[in-house]
Design an enzyme around this catalytic site. Sequence first.
Site, PDB file in Angstrom:
ATOM      1  N   LYS A  16      20.214  11.717  -3.087  1.00  0.00           N
ATOM      2  CA  LYS A  16      20.100  12.457  -4.267  1.00  0.00           C
ATOM      3  C   LYS A  16      21.421  13.338  -4.343  1.00  0.00           C
ATOM      4  O   LYS A  16      21.976  13.495  -5.336  1.00  0.00           O
ATOM      5  CB  LYS A  16      18.931  13.417  -4.328  1.00  0.00           C
ATOM      6  N   ARG A  91       9.650  18.759  -7.931  1.00  0.00           N
ATOM      7  CA  ARG A  91       8.925  18.014  -6.799  1.00  0.00           C
ATOM      8  C   ARG A  91       7.555  18.011  -6.696  1.00  0.00           C
ATOM      9  O   ARG A  91       7.128  17.173  -5.741  1.00  0.00           O
ATOM     10  CB  ARG A  91       9.586  18.916  -5.615  1.00  0.00           C
ATOM     11  N   ARG A 130      22.850  12.931   9.150  1.00  0.00           N
ATOM     12  CA  ARG A 130      23.553  14.014   7.984  1.00  0.00           C
ATOM     13  C   ARG A 130      24.359  15.210   8.574  1.00  0.00           C
ATOM     14  O   ARG A 130      23.813  15.938   9.570  1.00  0.00           O
ATOM     15  CB  ARG A 130      22.443  14.327   7.207  1.00  0.00           C
TER      16      ARG A 130
HETATM   17  P1  ADP Z   1      16.151  16.598   0.926  1.00  0.00           P
HETATM   18  O1  ADP Z   1      17.168  16.320  -0.225  1.00  0.00           O
HETATM   19  O2  ADP Z   1      16.606  16.167   2.081  1.00  0.00           O
HETATM   20  O3  ADP Z   1      14.903  16.161   0.643  1.00  0.00           O
HETATM   21  P2  ADP Z   1      16.403  19.720   0.101  1.00  0.00           P
HETATM   22  O4  ADP Z   1      17.811  20.138   0.449  1.00  0.00           O
HETATM   23  O5  ADP Z   1      16.281  18.957  -1.385  1.00  0.00           O
HETATM   24  O6  ADP Z   1      15.932  18.153   0.933  1.00  0.00           O
HETATM   25  O7  ADP Z   1      15.193  20.599   0.288  1.00  0.00           O
HETATM   26  C1  ADP Z   1      15.047  21.003   1.370  1.00  0.00           C
HETATM   27  C2  ADP Z   1      14.071  21.882   1.598  1.00  0.00           C
HETATM   28  O8  ADP Z   1      13.831  22.826   0.491  1.00  0.00           O
HETATM   29  C3  ADP Z   1      12.508  21.148   1.151  1.00  0.00           C
HETATM   30  O9  ADP Z   1      11.947  20.666   2.388  1.00  0.00           O
HETATM   31  C4  ADP Z   1      11.645  22.320   0.665  1.00  0.00           C
HETATM   32  O10 ADP Z   1      11.295  23.348   1.746  1.00  0.00           O
HETATM   33  C5  ADP Z   1      12.745  23.209  -0.344  1.00  0.00           C
HETATM   34  N1  ADP Z   1      12.855  23.001  -1.658  1.00  0.00           N
HETATM   35  C6  ADP Z   1      13.801  22.336  -2.048  1.00  0.00           C
HETATM   36  N2  ADP Z   1      13.554  21.976  -3.498  1.00  0.00           N
HETATM   37  C7  ADP Z   1      12.219  22.478  -3.742  1.00  0.00           C
HETATM   38  C8  ADP Z   1      11.392  22.283  -4.764  1.00  0.00           C
HETATM   39  N3  ADP Z   1      11.740  21.755  -6.021  1.00  0.00           N
HETATM   40  N4  ADP Z   1      10.363  22.748  -4.339  1.00  0.00           N
HETATM   41  C9  ADP Z   1       9.910  23.514  -3.497  1.00  0.00           C
HETATM   42  N5  ADP Z   1      10.501  23.424  -2.323  1.00  0.00           N
HETATM   43  C10 ADP Z   1      11.868  22.904  -2.494  1.00  0.00           C
HETATM   44  P1  ADP Z   2      19.206  13.562  -0.276  1.00  0.00           P
HETATM   45  O1  ADP Z   2      19.901  14.561  -0.904  1.00  0.00           O
HETATM   46  O2  ADP Z   2      18.506  12.760  -1.163  1.00  0.00           O
HETATM   47  O3  ADP Z   2      18.433  14.237   1.022  1.00  0.00           O
HETATM   48  P2  ADP Z   2      21.836  13.099   0.669  1.00  0.00           P
HETATM   49  O4  ADP Z   2      22.687  12.848  -0.608  1.00  0.00           O
HETATM   50  O5  ADP Z   2      21.932  14.365   1.474  1.00  0.00           O
HETATM   51  O6  ADP Z   2      20.354  12.769   0.425  1.00  0.00           O
HETATM   52  O7  ADP Z   2      22.153  11.763   2.088  1.00  0.00           O
HETATM   53  C1  ADP Z   2      21.505  11.841   3.195  1.00  0.00           C
HETATM   54  C2  ADP Z   2      22.555  11.391   4.098  1.00  0.00           C
HETATM   55  O8  ADP Z   2      22.844   9.914   3.743  1.00  0.00           O
HETATM   56  C3  ADP Z   2      24.017  12.118   4.254  1.00  0.00           C
HETATM   57  O9  ADP Z   2      24.184  12.191   5.308  1.00  0.00           O
HETATM   58  C4  ADP Z   2      24.819  11.194   3.224  1.00  0.00           C
HETATM   59  O10 ADP Z   2      26.251  11.304   3.666  1.00  0.00           O
HETATM   60  C5  ADP Z   2      24.228   9.785   3.520  1.00  0.00           C
HETATM   61  N1  ADP Z   2      24.462   8.874   2.282  1.00  0.00           N
HETATM   62  C6  ADP Z   2      24.098   9.227   1.000  1.00  0.00           C
HETATM   63  N2  ADP Z   2      24.413   7.926   0.405  1.00  0.00           N
HETATM   64  C7  ADP Z   2      24.403   7.108   1.391  1.00  0.00           C
HETATM   65  C8  ADP Z   2      24.692   5.672   1.069  1.00  0.00           C
HETATM   66  N3  ADP Z   2      24.575   4.996  -0.190  1.00  0.00           N
HETATM   67  N4  ADP Z   2      24.896   4.677   2.264  1.00  0.00           N
HETATM   68  C9  ADP Z   2      25.136   5.444   3.435  1.00  0.00           C
HETATM   69  N5  ADP Z   2      24.828   6.901   3.660  1.00  0.00           N
HETATM   70  C10 ADP Z   2      24.581   7.572   2.477  1.00  0.00           C
END
Ligand code: ADP
Ligand code: ADP
Length: 220
Positions: A16, A91, A130
């Site tokens: 994302k 979420r 990551r």
């Molecule tokens: P990822 O993309 O790896 O799922 P995020 O960076 O989006 O993680 O979110 C990290 C943490 O921030 C979540 O585990 C939660 O604790 C908090 N968080 C992020 N977005 C939300 C949301 N929309 N509602 C509640 N908690 C959130």
């Molecule tokens: P999210 O916000 O959904 O948690 P991230 O964009 O932070 O996901 O991506 C999670 C990890 O995977 C990061 O280390 C990123 O560099 C890697 N990543 C993202 N997209 C791809 C892809 N298409 N192929 C391989 N690795 C990816």
Amino acid sequence: MASVRVVLLGPPGAGKGTQAKLLREQFDTCQISTGDILRKAVVDKTPLGQEAAAYLNRGELVPDSVIVNLVGERLKEKDCENGFVLDGFPRTIAQAESLERILKTMGIRLDGVLSMQIPHDVIVDRLAGRRSCKNCGALYHRVFDPSTRGGACDQCGGELYQRDDDREETINTRLNVYETQTAPLVNYYGQRGKLSEIDGVGKVDDVHRRIIQALGGVGN
Ligand code: ADP
Ligand code: ADP
Ligand code: ZN
């Protein structure tokens, strides 16, 4: 360039954040990554950060009211005038309902919700590798997308770090939280005719192209 107002939905590690940055650049919108905002608040020790820290550490969701107010305010800022990419929000169903109310009062609508899907084993590999830049937030992966400068960011030289919540125990909690609280949004938006399913496996650029294709005609 057409404006675009979209939500990126998907489990942790789906890509994302990576795709949100590309969409922001391509469409000149704002990017609202609630996780990034919360992590910065924790580092800056603001009242928001003090409230959110424990939830982030446990991998649980911050209360809806906190996050809804934050996004509501952010959407009013000038850089969101040309559209927005929401990454990590909504979420929960309650957050999605609040978003609907907020957008209604602003007189705008969502163009679409992109549901990014990847298999469980890919999720774990992505999260475990990551790395993020402390300074500019650029995303890397230890194996799939390493920085050419070792522990430093290619874009700004900042220090790369591993998020505290990308450890095994917390990853499991976050995946459970996703399944129970966030996955129901797939149906929620499906029923409203907003949903596009995106295969999140493959090269970053290929996934980006799939998203652009799914958005085809949006905002025109
Ligand atoms: P990822 O993309 O790896 O799922 P995020 O960076 O989006 O993680 O979110 C990290 C943490 O921030 C979540 O585990 C939660 O604790 C908090 N968080 C992020 N977005 C939300 C949301 N929309 N509602 C509640 N908690 C959130
Ligand atoms: P999210 O916000 O959904 O948690 P991230 O964009 O932070 O996901 O991506 C999670 C990890 O995977 C990061 O280390 C990123 O560099 C890697 N990543 C993202 N997209 C791809 C892809 N298409 N192929 C391989 N690795 C990816
Ligand atoms: Zn950087």
